[in-house]
Every structure is written in structure tokens, then in C-alpha cells.
Design a protein around this motif. Structure first.
Motif, PDB file in Angstrom:
ATOM      1  N   TYR A   3      27.920  62.444  16.643  1.00 31.33           N
ATOM      2  CA  TYR A   3      27.734  61.929  17.681  1.00 31.33           C
ATOM      3  C   TYR A   3      27.253  62.648  19.124  1.00 31.33           C
ATOM      4  CZ  TYR A   3      27.268  58.741  13.648  1.00 31.33           C
ATOM      5  OH  TYR A   3      26.984  58.153  13.025  1.00 31.33           O
ATOM      6  N   ARG A   4      26.044  62.891  19.077  1.00 33.94           N
ATOM      7  CA  ARG A   4      26.431  63.668  20.706  1.00 33.94           C
ATOM      8  C   ARG A   4      25.989  62.818  22.015  1.00 33.94           C
ATOM      9  NH1 ARG A   4      21.439  68.164  19.960  1.00 33.94           N
ATOM     10  NH2 ARG A   4      22.502  69.095  21.545  1.00 33.94           N
ATOM     11  N   SER A   5      25.496  61.369  22.134  1.00 33.00           N
ATOM     12  CA  SER A   5      25.156  60.604  22.862  1.00 33.00           C
ATOM     13  C   SER A   5      26.914  60.695  24.170  1.00 33.00           C
ATOM     14  CB  SER A   5      25.072  59.322  23.214  1.00 33.00           C
ATOM     15  OG  SER A   5      25.920  58.593  21.940  1.00 33.00           O
ATOM     16  N   MET A   8      29.428  57.921  22.414  1.00 36.72           N
ATOM     17  CA  MET A   8      30.443  58.466  21.602  1.00 36.72           C
ATOM     18  C   MET A   8      31.112  59.629  21.941  1.00 36.72           C
ATOM     19  SD  MET A   8      29.308  56.909  19.104  1.00 36.72           S
ATOM     20  CE  MET A   8      27.465  56.167  18.281  1.00 36.72           C
ATOM     21  N   GLN A   9      30.626  60.730  22.385  1.00 36.37           N
ATOM     22  CA  GLN A   9      32.186  61.638  23.204  1.00 36.37           C
ATOM     23  C   GLN A   9      32.997  61.315  24.106  1.00 36.37           C
ATOM     24  OE1 GLN A   9      30.960  65.483  21.976  1.00 36.37           O
ATOM     25  NE2 GLN A   9      29.848  64.772  20.910  1.00 36.37           N
ATOM     26  N   ASN A  10      32.710  60.175  24.347  1.00 37.70           N
ATOM     27  CA  ASN A  10      34.050  59.905  25.669  1.00 37.70           C
ATOM     28  C   ASN A  10      34.500  58.884  24.669  1.00 37.70           C
ATOM     29  OD1 ASN A  10      33.711  59.824  29.202  1.00 37.70           O
ATOM     30  ND2 ASN A  10      31.673  60.361  28.115  1.00 37.70           N
ATOM     31  N   ALA A  11      34.164  57.975  23.542  1.00 33.22           N
ATOM     32  CA  ALA A  11      34.817  57.290  22.818  1.00 33.22           C
ATOM     33  C   ALA A  11      35.445  58.026  21.763  1.00 33.22           C
ATOM     34  CB  ALA A  11      34.152  56.359  22.577  1.00 33.22           C
ATOM     35  N   LYS A  12      35.250  59.651  21.346  1.00 34.17           N
ATOM     36  CA  LYS A  12      35.770  60.406  20.492  1.00 34.17           C
ATOM     37  C   LYS A  12      37.435  60.771  21.695  1.00 34.17           C
ATOM     38  CE  LYS A  12      31.961  62.443  18.709  1.00 34.17           C
ATOM     39  NZ  LYS A  12      31.442  63.254  17.965  1.00 34.17           N
ATOM     40  N   ASP A 345      20.578  57.286   9.860  1.00 37.08           N
ATOM     41  CA  ASP A 345      21.648  57.433  11.011  1.00 37.08           C
ATOM     42  C   ASP A 345      21.461  57.537  12.709  1.00 37.08           C
ATOM     43  OD1 ASP A 345      24.683  56.702  11.063  1.00 37.08           O
ATOM     44  OD2 ASP A 345      24.968  59.005  10.921  1.00 37.08           O
ATOM     45  N   ARG A 346      20.929  58.550  12.706  1.00 34.23           N
ATOM     46  CA  ARG A 346      20.816  59.192  14.363  1.00 34.23           C
ATOM     47  C   ARG A 346      20.137  57.952  14.786  1.00 34.23           C
ATOM     48  NH1 ARG A 346      16.175  63.455  13.027  1.00 34.23           N
ATOM     49  NH2 ARG A 346      15.474  61.724  11.893  1.00 34.23           N
ATOM     50  N   ARG A 347      20.091  56.364  15.265  1.00 36.97           N
ATOM     51  CA  ARG A 347      19.481  55.441  15.622  1.00 36.97           C
ATOM     52  C   ARG A 347      21.162  54.902  16.385  1.00 36.97           C
ATOM     53  NH1 ARG A 347      21.075  53.324  10.717  1.00 36.97           N
ATOM     54  NH2 ARG A 347      21.853  51.264  10.427  1.00 36.97           N
ATOM     55  N   HIS A 348      22.217  55.402  15.788  1.00 30.94           N
ATOM     56  CA  HIS A 348      23.860  55.336  16.452  1.00 30.94           C
ATOM     57  C   HIS A 348      23.764  56.518  18.460  1.00 30.94           C
ATOM     58  CE1 HIS A 348      24.650  53.744  12.699  1.00 30.94           C
ATOM     59  NE2 HIS A 348      24.590  53.067  13.617  1.00 30.94           N
ATOM     60  N   ASP A 349      22.977  57.276  18.231  1.00 28.84           N
ATOM     61  CA  ASP A 349      22.860  57.977  19.967  1.00 28.84           C
ATOM     62  C   ASP A 349      21.096  57.879  20.501  1.00 28.84           C
ATOM     63  OD1 ASP A 349      24.973  59.876  19.654  1.00 28.84           O
ATOM     64  OD2 ASP A 349      24.272  61.532  18.277  1.00 28.84           O
TER      65      ASP A 349
END
Length: 509
Positions: A3-5, A8-12, A345-349
């Protein structure tokens, strides 16, 4: 899937940082100074932090949001928009929670503003996701005592961090501690004469008398940069975002947190809001788009969508661009509906994943746009909302939930921001007349748009206008008083041929 948003990046990043203790609840923090009413920046930071919390939940990690409210800060000036100006002057220097509420509806000045913050938190659907924590509820009962004694023990390290960041005069009296006067009750910015580390005390002059005070149990508070680092340590904060204007402050607070024995939280720097002239938005100046503008003239979800987009870039906020922000939201909402239907699944971005968190209760999508409806009302000049709504239903059909809200917001905006068109230049009249003459042969909006392009190309060839961009700009300005708008063909189709002819004829005459 990767995930690229940015949420998501901060959560990872947070999850990777805490890989040794995945069961721990992640603490996400944001702050608010209740010396004034909460504004766009206040709620924006909470909304964005919730987006990261949402990403953490999706990735299988629990997080909690603390909104830390510094109600012990000193009352520095009386805001000009408050009643009882002279009465409030006597409380300058007092902790905000000791200043009376000028509106007589809450226990104190700080609580009044905190109450307004809680209303916003509820309005944006964030109540169950955040915990509002008052500074006084941590200092006075002694919950910060351990951290305050550590600050006292490490005051020399902290001074070495802070003093190089200060001017020459400020360095002479600066201390990490701000004593609360036992005489006046004010927050004192005074030189500390002696740090009695073993006794947990400091000495200082108060109204000419050398006095001694504990640093615990709310008898003092910390300078805010020191306080920021102490909060991270005491509350075990894992993450806090902050605005670009606080980069230097974060740089100072980070080593202070380390001096207290903790690691500074992960962070993200977000850019500031700018008005149409690329100047920083100021509530006192009233430039740009205010929080009130968003709430009055747009569906509330469109603001959350706007805050999602590129937080690391400066946001240009102009009241006349509101239609663009709303239409960008509507476009992503339509895309998200399709992604949900296809289980993509791209909807999560997709920003909508963070704006509307319940897929089973999504607002409806629409093929109407804010820009289109706004120009309809500018052309119609409907005398009241019911007339405007009835016209839209007649032309478009029954309205769904999203469209009902959209029509209502557009009408309010059009009434509040009325614009005047300009007279058509003489050269344009001949093209307008040809468009009217050919209108019976144009069966739909696409045909009308195509013919307008043909006329525009001819106007460019005849050197009546520089290019097609300028062609449509002058048409929008003549018809609606704006330089941009929706595609004219679909607009004329929805507006109706008869009304469109009347509108153009009124501009020719």
C-alpha cells in the motif's frame, strides 16, 4: 499488496519500529492550545492522525489517540473577539484553566474552548477514537511528577540543548521550569536561582521575595518545548505529526526526550495552508478558507478528503476553489464504489477508505458536480432553496443522499458569494448567435460541447481570441462571472435548451 498511501506508509513505519512488541497499543498524540477557539489546523491534525490509526487497525495493530490540551499555559492576551475585555485583563498571566469563561457557560476559559473542540470531534465522527487529556489533569494529581523530577535532575543537559536556540537576553533568565506563583497564581517566567535536585525543589524571586517551591504536584509547569519532550516521555508517545512551522521546536524537543530516558516519537511534517495569494492562512485575518466555510458550504466528508491529499505539500485554500475540492472528493467516491463492487484491494489506498470507514454505509455516488450545480444557480438566480431544488429534480430526477446535501451546500454558497458577470465583448456576440441558431440541431450535451469547440477554433483562427483556454474563460466570465466552470455542453443539457437560450440571449442583449 504493497500500500502506497501516506497513512499506510506511516503505519508500517510505526509497526516496524515496534517489531519487538507488537501487542503494545501504539500511542498517537496531537496537541491543542486552548488560548483560542479550535480552528482548521486543530481539527486537521486530529483527522490526519485518525487516518494513521485507521491504517494501523487495517494492518492488525491497535492504536489510541491522545489530544493533549495545555490548559496550564499562561493567559498572554485577551482575544479581541471576547466580551468582558476589561474584566479579563486582570487575569493575564494566570493559567488558562484559572481564567473565567467570558461566556459564562463553562467553568473556565480553557474549558469553553475545549468544549468547542469536543463538539468538532463529535461532528467529524472522531469521539470514540480520541481521548482529550488536559494538562492540569496530569500535573495537579502528580501523574507527571516522575517526569518532572527527571527534568530537574537533567536540567543542565536540557539547558545545553535550549540555550543555543535563544537570543542573548532570553538566555540570561531562561529555565525549563515555569513556577506557579503561590501569591498571584500566575505562571512566572523568572530566573531560577537554585536547582535543588535532591529535594525536588527550585528557588526563585516572586514579587521581590526569594521563595522555594517543589517542581511537582502542579506547583510549576515546563516551558513548552521542554514540556513537549516531557509529554512524549511520560505518555510513552510513539507518533506525533506536526506542522512545518514547528520543525525547529521538534529539533529541540527530540534530544530533551532522549535526556529523560526515552526515544522521541516517529513523526511526519505536514505543510501549512495558504490562501489564494500563497500567504499563510490566519484566522484573525480571515484569509483563505476557514473551518466555518467548509462546514457551511461543503459536505463535511469533502474536507476530510482534502486533508488526505498530499499533506507534505503546501495547501492553497481559496474560497472560490471550494467546488474543485468537493468535486475531487465526489470523483474518488465514485471510484471507490466501483472498487468495492469489484472487491479491488486497491481501494485501501483510495482516500475514501480513510474518509468513510464503513463500506456497508457509504454515501451514494453521483454524476452531478458542485461546479455544475453552482453555475446552474448562478444562471437561474432561484429566489429560494425549494425552487432551486425543484428545478434540479425536474431536470435530473430524484436526488440521492449525496445529491441532497450537495444541492443544499451549493445553494448556501451561491447565496453567500454572489458574483456578477461581465458584458460580452462585441466579437463574441456573433459566435453566441451562431450557437443559438444551431441549438435545435444539437441533441445532447456532447453535441453542444463539440460545437463550442468548433466555434472556439474558428475564433482562434480569426484571431478574435488567443487560444481555446482563453475562449472558454471569456464565456464562463460572461455567463457566470467566474473564469472557470463545468463543461458547458453537459451544463446546457441539464439546464435545458429553453433556459440556456434565454441565458445566452440575455448576455447578447
Amino acid at each position: 499488496m504493497s500500500y502506497r498511501s501516506w497513512p499506510m506508509q506511516n503505519a508500517k513505519k510505526i509497526i516496524d519500529e515496534r517489531s519487538n512488541d507488537k501487542s503494545k497499543i501504539v500511542v498517537l498524540k496531537t496537541g491543542y492550545g486552548p488560548s483560542g477557539l479550535p480552528h482548521l489546523g486543530t481539527i486537521a491534525e486530529i483527522i490526519r492522525t485518525r487516518m494513521i490509526q485507521r491504517a494501523l487497525e487495517f494492518l492488525g495493530c491497535k492504536g489510541k489517540i491522545i489530544v493533549f490540551v495545555d490548559n496550564m499555559d499562561g493567559f498572554r492576551k485577551v482575544p479581541s473577539n471576547l466580551p468582558k475585555q476589561e474584566f479579563l485583563q486582570q487575569f493575564l498571566g494566570m493559567p488558562l484553566f484559572k481564567v473565567p469563561d467570558a461566556f459564562d457557560c463553562c467553568d473556565n476559559f480553557a474549558d469553553h474552548n475545549i468544549n468547542e473542540l469536543n463538539k468538532l470531534i463529535e461532528q467529524f465522527g472522531l469521539t470514540k477514537h480520541v481521548e482529550v487529556v488536559k494538562s492540569s489533569d496530569k500535573y495537579l494529581p502528580g501523574e507527571f511528577n516522575e517526569a518532572l523530577l527527571k527534568t530537574l535532575k537533567n536540567h543542565e543537559k536540557i539547558l545545553k540543548i535550549m540555550l543555543p536556540t535563544l537570543g542573548e537576553e532570553r538566555r540570561k533568565t531562561y529555565s525549563p521550569f515555569l513556577p506557579i506563583s503561590q501569591k498571584s497564581g500566575k505562571v512566572l517566567e523568572v530566573k531560577i536561582e537554585e536547582y535543588k535536585v535532591d529535594e525536588g525543589k527550585i528557588t526563585f524571586y516572586d514579587e521581590g521575595e526569594l521563595v522555594e517551591s517543589e517542581v511537582t504536584d502542579g506547583k510549576c509547569k515546563l516551558q513548552w518545548k521542554v514540556d513537549w519532550g516531557m509529554q512524549w516521555h511520560a505518555l510513552k508517545v510513539d507518533y506525533e505529526m506536526y506542522g512545518k512551522d514547528l520543525i525547529d521546536s521538534f529539533s529541540a524537543s527530540k534530544p530533551i526526550c532522549k535526556a529523560l530516558g526515552s526515544k522521541a516519537p516517529l513523526n511526519m511534517v505536514y505543510e501549512l495552508f495558504l490562501d489564494g495569494d500563497n500567504k499563510k492562512i490566519s484566522k484573525s485575518k480571515g484569509n483563505g478558507v476557514s473551518l466555518e466555510d467548509w462546514l457551511n458550504f461543503t459536505p463535511i466528508a469533502s474536507m476530510k478528503h482534502f486533508l488526505f491529499l498530499n499533506p507534505e505539500r503546501a495547501k492553497r485554500l481559496d474560497i472560490m476553489d471550494l467546488h474543485r475540492y468537493v468535486d475531487a472528493y465526489l470523483k474518488d467516491l465514485d471510484r471507490y464504489h466501483k472498487q468495492v463492487a469489484e472487491n479491488d484491494d486497491r481501494r485501501h489506498d483510495n482516500p475514501i477508505f480513510f474518509v468513510h470507514e464503513n463500506e456497508s454505509n457509504l454515501p451514494s455516488s453521483t454524476n452531478l458536480s458542485y461546479a455544475l450545480l453552482l453555475n446552474l444557480q448562478k444562471g437561474l438566480r432561484s429566489p429560494d432553496y425549494d425552487t432551486f431544488r425543484s428545478f434540479i429534480i425536474k431536470q435530473h430526477g430524484q436526488l440521492n443522499d449525496t445529491e441532497e446535501k450537495l444541492v443544499e451546500c451549493v445553494y448556501r454558497f451561491a447565496e453567500h458569494h454572489k458574483t456578477e458577470s461581465i458584458p460580452a465583448p462585441s466579437w463574441l456576440n456573433k459566435y453566441f448567435q451562431r450557437f443559438l441558431d444551431n441549438m435545435p440541431n444539437l441533441s445532447n450535451g456532447l453535441d453542444m460541447q463539440t460545437y463550442l469547440y468548433a466555434l472556439g477554433n474558428e475564433a482562434v483562427e480569426n484571431r478574435d481570441i488567443e487560444d481555446l483556454k482563453a475562449w472558454f474563460k471569456i464565456i464562463y466570465t460572461v455567463l457566470f462571472g467566474e473564469e472557470t466552470g463545468p463543461r458547458l455542453g453537459p451544463f446546457f443539457e441539464l439546464y435545458g435548451k429553453e433556459e440556456s437560450i434565454k441565458l445566452i440571449q440575455s448576455k447578447i442583449s
